[in-house]
Design an enzyme around this catalytic site. Structure first.
Site, PDB file in Angstrom:
ATOM      1  N   SER A 136      -3.696  12.507   4.646  1.00 19.15           N
ATOM      2  CA  SER A 136      -3.192  11.192   4.983  1.00 19.15           C
ATOM      3  C   SER A 136      -2.898  11.203   6.478  1.00 19.15           C
ATOM      4  O   SER A 136      -2.084  12.009   6.941  1.00 19.15           O
ATOM      5  CB  SER A 136      -1.918  10.933   4.184  1.00 19.15           C
ATOM      6  OG  SER A 136      -1.317   9.736   4.606  1.00 19.15           O
ATOM      7  N   LYS A 162      -7.576   9.614   4.361  1.00 21.17           N
ATOM      8  CA  LYS A 162      -6.814   8.372   4.156  1.00 21.17           C
ATOM      9  C   LYS A 162      -6.218   7.976   5.497  1.00 21.17           C
ATOM     10  O   LYS A 162      -5.593   8.799   6.172  1.00 21.17           O
ATOM     11  CB  LYS A 162      -5.723   8.627   3.115  1.00 21.17           C
ATOM     12  CG  LYS A 162      -4.558   7.652   3.114  1.00 21.17           C
ATOM     13  CD  LYS A 162      -3.737   7.850   1.851  1.00 21.17           C
ATOM     14  CE  LYS A 162      -2.254   7.716   2.093  1.00 21.17           C
ATOM     15  NZ  LYS A 162      -1.472   8.015   0.864  1.00 21.17           N
ATOM     16  N   LYS A 164      -3.695   5.183   7.482  1.00 19.51           N
ATOM     17  CA  LYS A 164      -2.661   4.187   7.256  1.00 19.51           C
ATOM     18  C   LYS A 164      -3.084   2.911   7.967  1.00 19.51           C
ATOM     19  O   LYS A 164      -3.614   2.972   9.085  1.00 19.51           O
ATOM     20  CB  LYS A 164      -1.329   4.687   7.835  1.00 19.51           C
ATOM     21  CG  LYS A 164      -0.771   5.881   7.073  1.00 19.51           C
ATOM     22  CD  LYS A 164      -0.231   5.453   5.724  1.00 19.51           C
ATOM     23  CE  LYS A 164       0.490   6.590   5.028  1.00 19.51           C
ATOM     24  NZ  LYS A 164       1.049   6.147   3.720  1.00 19.51           N
ATOM     25  N   ASP A 189      -4.283   2.979   3.334  1.00 22.11           N
ATOM     26  CA  ASP A 189      -2.979   2.826   2.669  1.00 22.11           C
ATOM     27  C   ASP A 189      -2.121   1.873   3.507  1.00 22.11           C
ATOM     28  O   ASP A 189      -1.805   2.169   4.654  1.00 22.11           O
ATOM     29  CB  ASP A 189      -2.295   4.191   2.539  1.00 22.11           C
ATOM     30  CG  ASP A 189      -0.975   4.128   1.775  1.00 22.11           C
ATOM     31  OD1 ASP A 189      -0.553   3.014   1.369  1.00 22.11           O
ATOM     32  OD2 ASP A 189      -0.359   5.196   1.576  1.00 22.11           O
ATOM     33  N   GLU A 214      -4.780   1.416  -0.953  1.00 18.39           N
ATOM     34  CA  GLU A 214      -3.526   1.818  -1.589  1.00 18.39           C
ATOM     35  C   GLU A 214      -2.405   0.840  -1.240  1.00 18.39           C
ATOM     36  O   GLU A 214      -2.188   0.524  -0.070  1.00 18.39           O
ATOM     37  CB  GLU A 214      -3.192   3.241  -1.116  1.00 18.39           C
ATOM     38  CG  GLU A 214      -1.980   3.873  -1.791  1.00 18.39           C
ATOM     39  CD  GLU A 214      -1.765   5.310  -1.324  1.00 18.39           C
ATOM     40  OE1 GLU A 214      -2.725   5.941  -0.828  1.00 18.39           O
ATOM     41  OE2 GLU A 214      -0.634   5.795  -1.425  1.00 18.39           O
ATOM     42  N   ASP A 239       0.772   2.777  -5.468  1.00 15.94           N
ATOM     43  CA  ASP A 239       1.640   3.908  -5.134  1.00 15.94           C
ATOM     44  C   ASP A 239       3.081   3.457  -5.425  1.00 15.94           C
ATOM     45  O   ASP A 239       3.594   3.665  -6.540  1.00 15.94           O
ATOM     46  CB  ASP A 239       1.411   4.297  -3.660  1.00 15.94           C
ATOM     47  CG  ASP A 239       2.411   5.318  -3.110  1.00 15.94           C
ATOM     48  OD1 ASP A 239       3.343   5.709  -3.828  1.00 15.94           O
ATOM     49  OD2 ASP A 239       2.281   5.735  -1.937  1.00 15.94           O
ATOM     50  N   LYS A 263       3.282  10.321  -7.716  1.00 19.78           N
ATOM     51  CA  LYS A 263       4.200  11.121  -6.911  1.00 19.78           C
ATOM     52  C   LYS A 263       5.309  11.599  -7.818  1.00 19.78           C
ATOM     53  O   LYS A 263       5.973  10.802  -8.492  1.00 19.78           O
ATOM     54  CB  LYS A 263       4.769  10.306  -5.745  1.00 19.78           C
ATOM     55  CG  LYS A 263       3.750  10.071  -4.632  1.00 19.78           C
ATOM     56  CD  LYS A 263       4.342   9.327  -3.461  1.00 19.78           C
ATOM     57  CE  LYS A 263       3.278   9.113  -2.391  1.00 19.78           C
ATOM     58  NZ  LYS A 263       3.720   8.100  -1.404  1.00 19.78           N
ATOM     59  N   GLY A 291       1.652  12.457  -1.533  1.00 21.98           N
ATOM     60  CA  GLY A 291       2.521  13.369  -0.796  1.00 21.98           C
ATOM     61  C   GLY A 291       3.661  12.612  -0.151  1.00 21.98           C
ATOM     62  O   GLY A 291       3.579  11.400   0.062  1.00 21.98           O
TER      63      GLY A 291
HETATM   64  O1  OSB Z   1       2.480   6.095   1.148  1.00 23.05           O
HETATM   65  O2  OSB Z   1       1.577   7.901   0.543  1.00 23.05           O
HETATM   66  C1  OSB Z   1       2.432   7.316   1.206  1.00 23.05           C
HETATM   67  C2  OSB Z   1       4.336   9.804   3.401  1.00 23.05           C
HETATM   68  C3  OSB Z   1       5.614   9.320   3.312  1.00 23.05           C
HETATM   69  C4  OSB Z   1       5.841   8.186   2.568  1.00 23.05           C
HETATM   70  C5  OSB Z   1       4.782   7.539   1.930  1.00 23.05           C
HETATM   71  C6  OSB Z   1       3.489   8.030   2.010  1.00 23.05           C
HETATM   72  C7  OSB Z   1       3.267   9.165   2.794  1.00 23.05           C
HETATM   73  C8  OSB Z   1       1.941   9.719   3.030  1.00 23.05           C
HETATM   74  C9  OSB Z   1       1.923  11.153   3.491  1.00 23.05           C
HETATM   75  O3  OSB Z   1       0.907   9.078   2.973  1.00 23.05           O
HETATM   76  C10 OSB Z   1       1.311  12.093   2.560  1.00 23.05           C
HETATM   77  C11 OSB Z   1       1.565  13.502   3.031  1.00 23.05           C
HETATM   78  O4  OSB Z   1       0.821  13.972   3.879  1.00 23.05           O
HETATM   79  O5  OSB Z   1       2.516  14.121   2.517  1.00 23.05           O
HETATM   80 MG    MG Z   2       1.020   5.424  -0.213  1.00 25.89          MG
END
Ligand code: OSB
Ligand code: MG
Length: 369
Positions: A136, A162, A164, A189, A214, A239, A263, A291
């Site tokens: 991510s 992924k 953001k 995402d 996402e 999510d 999660k 994550g």
């Molecule tokens: O939306 O998946 C998410 C991290 C913190 C809060 C929300 C998200 C995330 C990530 C990071 O996308 C995933 C990671 O590398 O741990």
């Molecule tokens: Mg997410």
């Protein structure tokens, strides 16, 4: 199982590189760790995935700490229970606070698997000896930096990228990334940055063949996501909206989520995650492990969960070295050149806890007996 004491710690762990989403930027993690101890002195470790502020979810470090100390830990300590599978139910009287509950619950699973001398992933019923990994990548200071980061992660072997997205960092960024990497498995995402008024944007994104989009809409919505999914080709993946097994049924049956991000903290621990995975699998909906910028303890729990049969897509669980100068477990989590994490063979979470390092990073602690 009889837990006689629960120890809480808060540690501070600076990220190697800031992580930015549509809801904000994180540079240093505040992480609550939980250690459960039974009457023979055997222990297990869990991590609370609540963040530094109430932005991803309403739970955050300062709600999780007193909830753990004053309510959840006292509900678990000195209670005779059949096993870790029943810990979530002991805490039922507390509504919500699933990340706090998961911190205790997952620690109990680690303890129980260790006592059975079995790796946690096998103990949970996992079937995959290695798990496929994606990364991510947060919002960067420039598109060039994003492209460079993607190049790095691809050459490290990661199987899926992924990125953001948020207003002003969406269509043109995806166009650029897709132009540079026409064939990769790519997804976006939004962390709830949009509304149904943005359907035209999502229709325009269809062209770029994202694996999935996402959580585009509200963090607590299921219904509007179903409406959006009717109007676009790209699969929607929920999510934030998925907190309970019932949410999964509703999301799937409404057509709001063709793929699900699971999660561990968000759903309340391993027992709930197993239920979520089973529901999705029965309905042929693939799931993957999300994550929360976890330290090694949370990361190890994620790896164990992701070996369950329904976790068929690459998740957001990646190498410790992407996040930390030095992790709090040994060895750190590593990824093979073809983007896999091999499930550990040692009992419990399968990694050593680096106690001196944790002591060094601790800013507060509490104990419930
Ligand atoms: O939306 O998946 C998410 C991290 C913190 C809060 C929300 C998200 C995330 C990530 C990071 O996308 C995933 C990671 O590398 O741990
Ligand atoms: Mg997410």
């Amino acid at each position: 199982m009889n837990i006689t004491s629960i120890e809480l710690r808060e540690i501070r762990l600076p990220l190697i590189h800031f992580f930015e989403t549509s809801f904000g930027r994180t540079t240093e993690r505040r992480i609550i760790l939980v250690r459960v101890v039974d009457r023979d002195g055997a222990d297990g470790w869990g991590e609370c995935t609540a963040g530094e502020g109430p932005f991803y979810s309403d739970e955050w470090v300062e709600t999780a700490w007193p909830t753990l100390k004053d309510f959840l830990a006292p509900m678990v300590v000195n209670r005779e229970v059949e096993g870790a599978a029943h810990i979530y139910d002991l805490m039922k009287r507390v509504r919500g606070h699933r990340m706090a509950k998961a911190a205790i619950e997952t620690a109990c699973w680690d303890l129980e698997a260790r006592l059975s001398d079995v790796p946690l992933w096998k103990y949970l019923g996992g079937v995959q000896t290695e798990i496929p990994c994606g990364v991510s990548i947060g919002i960067q200071n420039s598109p060039e930096e994003l492209i460079e980061k993607i190049e790095q992660e691809l050459s490290a072997g990661y199987q899926r990228i992924k990125i953001k997205i948020k207003r002003g960092w969406d269509l043109e960024i995806v166009r650029r990334v897709r132009g540079r990497f026409p064939e990769i498995r790519l997804m976006g995402d939004a962390n709830s940055a949009y509304t149904l008024a943005d359907v035209p944007l999502f229709k325009a994104l269809d062209e770029f063949k994202l694996m999935m989009l996402e959580q585009p809409l509200a963090y607590d919505d299921i219904f509007d996501h179903a409406e959006l999914q009717k109007q676009i080709q790209t699969p929607v993946c929920l999510d934030e909206s998925i907190k309970t097994p019932a949410d999964v049924i509703h999301a799937i049956d409404l057509g709001a989520s063709r793929i699900i991000n699971v999660k561990l903290g968000r759903v309340g621990g391993h027992a709930q995650a197993k239920r979520v995975e089973a529901i999705a699998r029965e309905r042929n909906i693939p799931v993957w492990c999300g994550g929360m910028l976890e330290s090694g303890i949370g990361r190890a729990h994620n790896i164990a969960m992701a070996t369950l049969a329904g976790f068929t897509l690459p998740g957001d669980v990646s190498a410790s070295s992407r996040y930390w100068e030095e992790d709090i477990i040994e060895p750190p989590v590593t990824v093979t050149p073809n983007g896999m994490i091999v499930a550990p063979s040692n009992p419990g979470i399968g990694f050593e806890i680096n106690r001196p390092r944790i002591d060094q990073l601790t800013v507060r602690s509490a104990q419930v007996n």
